[in-house]
Scaffold this motif. Structure first.
Motif, PDB file in Angstrom:
ATOM      1  N   GLN A  23     -27.516   3.653 -35.048  1.00 20.85           N
ATOM      2  CA  GLN A  23     -26.511   2.096 -34.663  1.00 20.85           C
ATOM      3  C   GLN A  23     -25.087   2.843 -35.261  1.00 20.85           C
ATOM      4  N   PHE A  24     -25.648   2.966 -35.911  1.00 22.85           N
ATOM      5  CA  PHE A  24     -23.962   4.038 -36.970  1.00 22.85           C
ATOM      6  C   PHE A  24     -23.010   4.808 -35.905  1.00 22.85           C
ATOM      7  N   VAL A  25     -23.467   6.159 -35.319  1.00 26.03           N
ATOM      8  CA  VAL A  25     -22.907   6.866 -34.788  1.00 26.03           C
ATOM      9  C   VAL A  25     -22.499   6.401 -33.673  1.00 26.03           C
ATOM     10  N   SER A  26     -23.226   5.562 -32.629  1.00 33.91           N
ATOM     11  CA  SER A  26     -22.622   5.236 -31.346  1.00 33.91           C
ATOM     12  C   SER A  26     -21.948   3.928 -31.659  1.00 33.91           C
ATOM     13  N   THR A  27     -22.093   3.412 -32.136  1.00 34.32           N
ATOM     14  CA  THR A  27     -20.431   2.080 -32.810  1.00 34.32           C
ATOM     15  C   THR A  27     -19.025   3.353 -32.602  1.00 34.32           C
ATOM     16  N   GLU A  28     -19.033   4.269 -34.030  1.00 31.51           N
ATOM     17  CA  GLU A  28     -18.178   4.979 -33.901  1.00 31.51           C
ATOM     18  C   GLU A  28     -17.800   5.957 -33.541  1.00 31.51           C
ATOM     19  N   ILE A  29     -18.903   6.899 -32.235  1.00 30.92           N
ATOM     20  CA  ILE A  29     -18.176   7.682 -31.019  1.00 30.92           C
ATOM     21  C   ILE A  29     -17.601   6.652 -29.985  1.00 30.92           C
ATOM     22  N   LEU A  30     -18.043   5.013 -29.896  1.00 30.22           N
ATOM     23  CA  LEU A  30     -17.238   4.216 -28.935  1.00 30.22           C
ATOM     24  C   LEU A  30     -16.346   3.942 -29.457  1.00 30.22           C
ATOM     25  N   SER A  31     -15.894   3.574 -30.838  1.00 31.51           N
ATOM     26  CA  SER A  31     -14.835   2.564 -31.115  1.00 31.51           C
ATOM     27  C   SER A  31     -13.317   4.119 -30.902  1.00 31.51           C
ATOM     28  N   ASN A  32     -13.980   4.987 -31.226  1.00 31.11           N
ATOM     29  CA  ASN A  32     -12.939   5.673 -31.664  1.00 31.11           C
ATOM     30  C   ASN A  32     -12.763   6.595 -29.765  1.00 31.11           C
ATOM     31  N   TYR A  33     -13.368   6.209 -28.950  1.00 34.72           N
ATOM     32  CA  TYR A  33     -12.657   6.878 -28.195  1.00 34.72           C
ATOM     33  C   TYR A  33     -12.322   5.738 -27.122  1.00 34.72           C
ATOM     34  N   HIS A  34     -13.119   4.773 -26.865  1.00 36.07           N
ATOM     35  CA  HIS A  34     -12.453   3.189 -25.807  1.00 36.07           C
ATOM     36  C   HIS A  34     -11.175   2.619 -27.275  1.00 36.07           C
ATOM     37  N   ASP A  35     -10.140   2.803 -25.636  1.00 35.58           N
ATOM     38  CA  ASP A  35      -8.726   2.295 -26.148  1.00 35.58           C
ATOM     39  C   ASP A  35      -8.307   1.655 -25.608  1.00 35.58           C
ATOM     40  N   ARG A  36      -8.926   0.706 -25.011  1.00 37.80           N
ATOM     41  CA  ARG A  36      -8.464  -1.000 -24.503  1.00 37.80           C
ATOM     42  C   ARG A  36      -7.763  -1.576 -24.973  1.00 37.80           C
ATOM     43  N   TYR A  37      -8.327  -1.505 -26.604  1.00 39.47           N
ATOM     44  CA  TYR A  37      -8.136  -2.636 -27.290  1.00 39.47           C
ATOM     45  C   TYR A  37      -7.389  -1.966 -28.804  1.00 39.47           C
ATOM     46  N   LYS A  38      -6.922  -0.658 -28.453  1.00 45.33           N
ATOM     47  CA  LYS A  38      -6.200  -0.019 -29.650  1.00 45.33           C
ATOM     48  C   LYS A  38      -4.431  -0.133 -29.185  1.00 45.33           C
ATOM     49  N   LEU A  39      -3.564  -0.353 -30.142  1.00 45.58           N
ATOM     50  CA  LEU A  39      -1.998  -0.360 -29.129  1.00 45.58           C
ATOM     51  C   LEU A  39      -1.196   1.026 -30.572  1.00 45.58           C
ATOM     52  N   SER A  40      -0.222   1.172 -29.508  1.00 45.97           N
ATOM     53  CA  SER A  40       0.597   1.762 -29.478  1.00 45.97           C
ATOM     54  C   SER A  40       2.419   1.411 -29.252  1.00 45.97           C
ATOM     55  N   SER A  41       3.609   1.445 -30.270  1.00 49.32           N
ATOM     56  CA  SER A  41       4.527   0.753 -29.681  1.00 49.32           C
ATOM     57  C   SER A  41       5.357   2.357 -29.612  1.00 49.32           C
ATOM     58  N   LEU A  42       5.959   1.595 -28.529  1.00 47.68           N
ATOM     59  CA  LEU A  42       6.824   2.876 -27.623  1.00 47.68           C
ATOM     60  C   LEU A  42       8.419   3.048 -28.261  1.00 47.68           C
ATOM     61  N   ARG A  43       9.693   3.435 -28.739  1.00 50.01           N
ATOM     62  CA  ARG A  43      10.735   3.501 -28.980  1.00 50.01           C
ATOM     63  C   ARG A  43      11.511   4.659 -27.867  1.00 50.01           C
ATOM     64  N   ILE A  44      11.999   3.622 -26.891  1.00 52.08           N
ATOM     65  CA  ILE A  44      12.619   5.169 -25.957  1.00 52.08           C
ATOM     66  C   ILE A  44      14.378   4.717 -26.414  1.00 52.08           C
ATOM     67  N   ILE A  45      14.715   5.864 -26.251  1.00 47.22           N
ATOM     68  CA  ILE A  45      16.283   6.303 -26.442  1.00 47.22           C
ATOM     69  C   ILE A  45      16.872   7.186 -24.945  1.00 47.22           C
ATOM     70  N   THR A  46      17.808   5.467 -24.441  1.00 48.16           N
ATOM     71  CA  THR A  46      18.359   6.254 -23.161  1.00 48.16           C
ATOM     72  C   THR A  46      19.485   5.810 -22.620  1.00 48.16           C
ATOM     73  N   VAL A  47      20.179   6.191 -21.842  1.00 50.73           N
ATOM     74  CA  VAL A  47      21.951   5.408 -21.259  1.00 50.73           C
ATOM     75  C   VAL A  47      21.209   4.871 -20.000  1.00 50.73           C
ATOM     76  N   GLN A  48      20.702   4.772 -19.702  1.00 49.17           N
ATOM     77  CA  GLN A  48      19.796   4.051 -18.594  1.00 49.17           C
ATOM     78  C   GLN A  48      19.004   2.564 -18.872  1.00 49.17           C
ATOM     79  N   PRO A  49      19.365   1.752 -19.480  1.00 51.40           N
ATOM     80  CA  PRO A  49      18.006   1.144 -20.011  1.00 51.40           C
ATOM     81  C   PRO A  49      18.521   0.159 -19.416  1.00 51.40           C
ATOM     82  N   GLU A  50      18.717  -0.299 -17.860  1.00 48.45           N
ATOM     83  CA  GLU A  50      18.603  -1.347 -17.214  1.00 48.45           C
ATOM     84  C   GLU A  50      17.215  -0.518 -16.056  1.00 48.45           C
TER      85      GLU A  50
END
Length: 285
Positions: free
Chosen positions: A184-211
């Motif tokens: 069960q531990f191995v199965s849960t680890e595989i699931l938590s590592n590869y299922h990315d729906r609830y993993k969050l990422s931040s983006l910083r975008i440098i641009t001259v065309q913000p709009e």
């Protein structure tokens, strides 16, 4: 795989996931007499109890299907029709595959059976989730909780499974319950590592065309964007930084939108451990 939109491919992916989970159950779990997780584990325990108490042999498939239907009825109003349909494709084909896959022995090493069975099951469930469905049962509750609370529930699922193992150890065999923890531990680890729906990422975008960039992003996702004004030190030119947080599975769509709006944009992506405050989680359709 998260970007596949074709329904037949999604259904095929869910069926493949069901096949992997069924192999894990039929060839690995049963050969080692392990206790699987979630509703599969509950079904197995009921089978064992009925066999010990009454000497009856209950088929796995029908009982597994009935338990999933009962759980689904509890959360039916909070999950989408497509998600429900794909989940039941996984449930039905798991019931079928478990009935038709022949039993044979790969090894008598219980640890190896637990580890590789856990890997196969984790991959099977993960594939179903990436295709827009689930393996049903506890996943229905987990997905509902994760959508409402905006955070994963895999740790609580693991605690539920440990409770099943304690009961199995008390009633039947402690040694096999301890081995089942590995599975069960191995199965849960595989699931938590590869299922990315609830993993969050931040983006910083440098641009001259913000709009144009902001408009392009908001066409593919519905998350807030904060704009900062700045100066590019090297060329001494005005620049804008757009900051936002997205689900990891949305990143590719956002990147495509940004590059189409401003091919020269500079983008930095970071993992987000935790957020507090309002954040829109894309509903499961």
């Amino acid at each position: 795989m998260s970007r596949l939109k074709d329904r037949p491919m999604r259904v095929f992916g869910v069926i493949v996931g069901a096949f992997l989970s069924s192999i894990a159950l039929k060839i690995f779990v049963r050969n080692a007499s392990l206790l699987p997780s979630g509703v599969t584990g509950v079904t197995t325990l009921i089978q064992r109890e009925v066999d010990v108490m009454f000497g009856w042999s209950i088929p796995f498939g029908p009982l597994y299907l009935v338990l999933n239907v009962l759980i689904f009825l509890l959360v039916a109003k909070h999950i989408g029709k497509k998600f429900m349909a794909l989940s039941f494709v996984h449930i039905i084909f798991t019931s079928i595959f478990v009935s038709i896959i022949p039993e044979f022995t790969l090894t008598n090493d219980i640890i190896l059976l637990a580890i590789f069975g856990g890997i196969l099951n984790g991959l099977g469930v993960t594939l179903a989730l990436k295709m827009g469905g689930s393996s049903g049962g506890i996943d229905f509750i987990s997905i509902y909780y994760s959508t409402v609370k905006n955070k994963p529930m895999w740790d609580k699922v693991l605690m539920f499974n440990i409770a099943l193992l304690i009961y199995n150890g008390y009633r039947f065999d402690w040694t096999l319950s301890f081995y089942s923890i590995i599975y069960q531990f191995v199965s849960t680890e595989i699931l938590s590592n590869y299922h990315d729906r609830y993993k969050l990422s931040s983006l910083r975008i440098i641009t001259v065309q913000p709009e144009p960039v902001s408009e392009a992003i908001l066409k593919v996702v519905r998350h807030g964007i904060t704009r900062f004004e700045g100066m590019g030190v090297y060329h001494r030119q005005s620049r804008y930084m757009l900051y936002m947080v997205v689900n990891s599975f949305e990143i590719n769509d956002v990147l495509d939108a940004i590059k189409n709006a401003d091919p020269t944009a500079f983008i930095e992506i970071s993992n987000v451990y935790r957020i507090e405050g309002n954040f829109r989680q894309k509903p499961i359709d």
